[in-house]
Design a protein around this motif. Structure first.
Motif, PDB file in Angstrom:
ATOM      1  N   LYS A 299       0.837  -1.213   0.000  1.00  0.00           N
ATOM      2  CA  LYS A 299       0.000   0.000   0.000  1.00  0.00           C
ATOM      3  C   LYS A 299       0.868   1.259   0.000  1.00  0.00           C
ATOM      4  CE  LYS A 299      -4.180  -1.879   1.955  1.00  0.00           C
ATOM      5  NZ  LYS A 299      -4.701  -2.342   3.227  1.00  0.00           N
TER       6      LYS A 299
ATOM      7  N   TRP B  91       2.074   1.725  -3.409  1.00  0.00           N
ATOM      8  CA  TRP B  91       0.938   2.181  -4.226  1.00  0.00           C
ATOM      9  C   TRP B  91       0.705   3.687  -4.046  1.00  0.00           C
ATOM     10  CZ3 TRP B  91      -4.860   1.110  -2.781  1.00  0.00           C
ATOM     11  CH2 TRP B  91      -5.688   1.556  -3.819  1.00  0.00           C
TER      12      TRP B  91
ATOM     13  N   LYS C  77       0.865   6.081  -7.101  1.00  0.00           N
ATOM     14  CA  LYS C  77      -0.319   6.854  -7.496  1.00  0.00           C
ATOM     15  C   LYS C  77       0.012   8.340  -7.566  1.00  0.00           C
ATOM     16  CE  LYS C  77      -3.951   6.319  -4.883  1.00  0.00           C
ATOM     17  NZ  LYS C  77      -5.148   5.893  -4.199  1.00  0.00           N
TER      18      LYS C  77
ATOM     19  N   ILE D 206       0.694  -0.376 -11.424  1.00  0.00           N
ATOM     20  CA  ILE D 206       1.429  -1.445 -10.726  1.00  0.00           C
ATOM     21  C   ILE D 206       1.180  -2.802 -11.391  1.00  0.00           C
ATOM     22  CG2 ILE D 206       1.785  -2.677  -8.549  1.00  0.00           C
ATOM     23  CD1 ILE D 206       1.332  -0.107  -7.095  1.00  0.00           C
TER      24      ILE D 206
ATOM     25  N   GLY E 246      -3.583  -1.844  -4.829  1.00  0.00           N
ATOM     26  CA  GLY E 246      -3.284  -1.030  -6.013  1.00  0.00           C
ATOM     27  C   GLY E 246      -2.758  -1.774  -7.217  1.00  0.00           C
TER      28      GLY E 246
END
Ligand SMILES: Cc1ncc(COP(=O)(O)O)c(C=O)c1O
Length: 352
Positions: A161, A164, A168, A174, A200
């Motif tokens: 995360k 991610w 992002k 990804i 993600g």
């Protein structure tokens, strides 16, 4: 143990293992009569549905022959030729795919990130994006993560995360190389969704071969938009199986009663057993945390050579070197014991 080297299950690769009973039986069941070709058959539909159930989402699924093609075609679907793919310097897509990701994406560049234990971290991603923003630099577009990593470690949901969030913030997609995805799930004890779309991941290459199948990887798109025309990519790359039912049916066998997780848990447990038997031996150094189905050992040369002379096969060139010992769905405790026993004998000779 009484087995001769020729009969032994080895620790060189999970690709050395044969086909597990569940995958074999399903292929046999599929071998009845005629069904439509090129994936338009009930086995392919069922396998894709079982994957949707497993991931608890309406993903788009394709089956290809091997991991190199799965990774390369998945990455190509995320990139233009002027983009770059960020990955660990030990990533299979960089070190072991003969340039296939660049080839199938018409030149997208793979850029490597240094990191600990085979992993990429958010700071590394950030650095690779921020270090250049001019027109001469291949524009970063994708972060490729291997789960479990090439060094046998596993990203946790929180680690994924955090990557991610960074990805992002830079507009990166990804990709996950899941050649040993099952081993990662078994190690973490999590739901597959927790380390994929809930963290993600846009596309996962889910490995079947190392988990007990003969051939076949599933390319799972969590963002269905990215799967547009992926069937054409597969066909052009020679990855659209005409008798698709024989790639798909073993997936049904693996997924319907949980053989995929049973196999992975067993392989991980064998690696854990091997790790506990060899970790304190004189002159033997464990190189990375044991989290999935492999361990890496630094061994004195005489020990390494002595093990090879005794018929044990293992690789010395993966990652940064060291002996990689890989367990499989069919590795037995007796073989682990025999390997550890031979290693202990040779290590004791060095210590004397
Ligand atoms: C991390 C990783 N990714 C992908 C692959 C798939 O490779 P192949 O094209 O041989 O199926 C492998 C196989 O060794 C691997 O270890």
């Amino acid at each position: 143990m009484g087995t001769q080297p020729a009969e032994r299950r080895q620790f060189a690769s999970d690709n050395y293992a044969g086909i597990c009973p569940e995958a074999w039986a399903a292929a046999g069941e599929a071998n009845v009569g005629h069904v439509p070709a090129y994936g338009d058959d009930p086995w392919t539909a069922r396998a894709a549905d079982l994957l949707r159930q497993l991931f608890e989402t309406d993903c788009e699924v394709f089956f290809v022959f091997n991991g190199t093609s799965a990774n390369s075609l998945a990455l190509a679907s995320l990139c233009q030729s002027y983009h770059s793919i960020l990955c660990s310097e030990t990533a299979h897509v960089e070190t072991d795919e003969c340039g296939a990701p660049e080839f199938f994406s018409n030149g997208t560049k793979v850029l490597t990130i240094a990191g600990k234990d085979g992993k990429v971290d958010p700071a590394g991603v950030d650095w690779m994006v921020r270090r250049r923003s001019d027109i001469h630099y291949p524009k970063p577009r994708v972060v490729s993560l291997t789960e479990a990593t090439e060094l046998g470690t596993v990203y946790t949901p929180d680690e994924l995360k955090a990557i991610w969030a960074k990805a992002k913030s830079h507009g990166l997609r990804i990709h996950m190389d899941g050649a040993r995805f099952a081993n990662a799930v078994a190690s973490l004890g999590c739901a597959p969704k927790e380390i994929t779309w809930q963290a993600g991941v846009d596309v996962l290459c889910f490995g079947g071969t190392k988990n007990g199948m003969a051939v076949g990887e599933a390319v799972v798109f969590f963002d269905r938009q990215l799967a547009r025309e992926f069937d054409y990519r597969c066909k052009q790359a020679g990855q659209l199986a005409s008798k698709m039912r024989f790639l798909a049916a073993p997936w049904v066998g693996m997924l319907k009663d949980g053989a995929w997780l049973k196999n992975a848990s067993h392989a991980n447990a064998m690696a854990d057993m091997l790790h506990s038997m060899v970790k304190g031996l004189p002159g033997v150094k464990v190189l990375y945390p044991r989290e999935a189905n492999s361990i890496f050992l630094e061994l004195p040369r005489s020990v390494r050579e002595g093990m090879h002379e005794r018929g044990w096969k293992f690789y010395d060139f993966i990652g940064w070197g060291g002996a990689r010992l890989m367990c499989s769905w069919d590795t037995s405790p007796e073989e682990v014991w025999a390997f550890a026993h031979d290693l202990a004998g040779l290590a004791a000779d060095v210590g004397r």
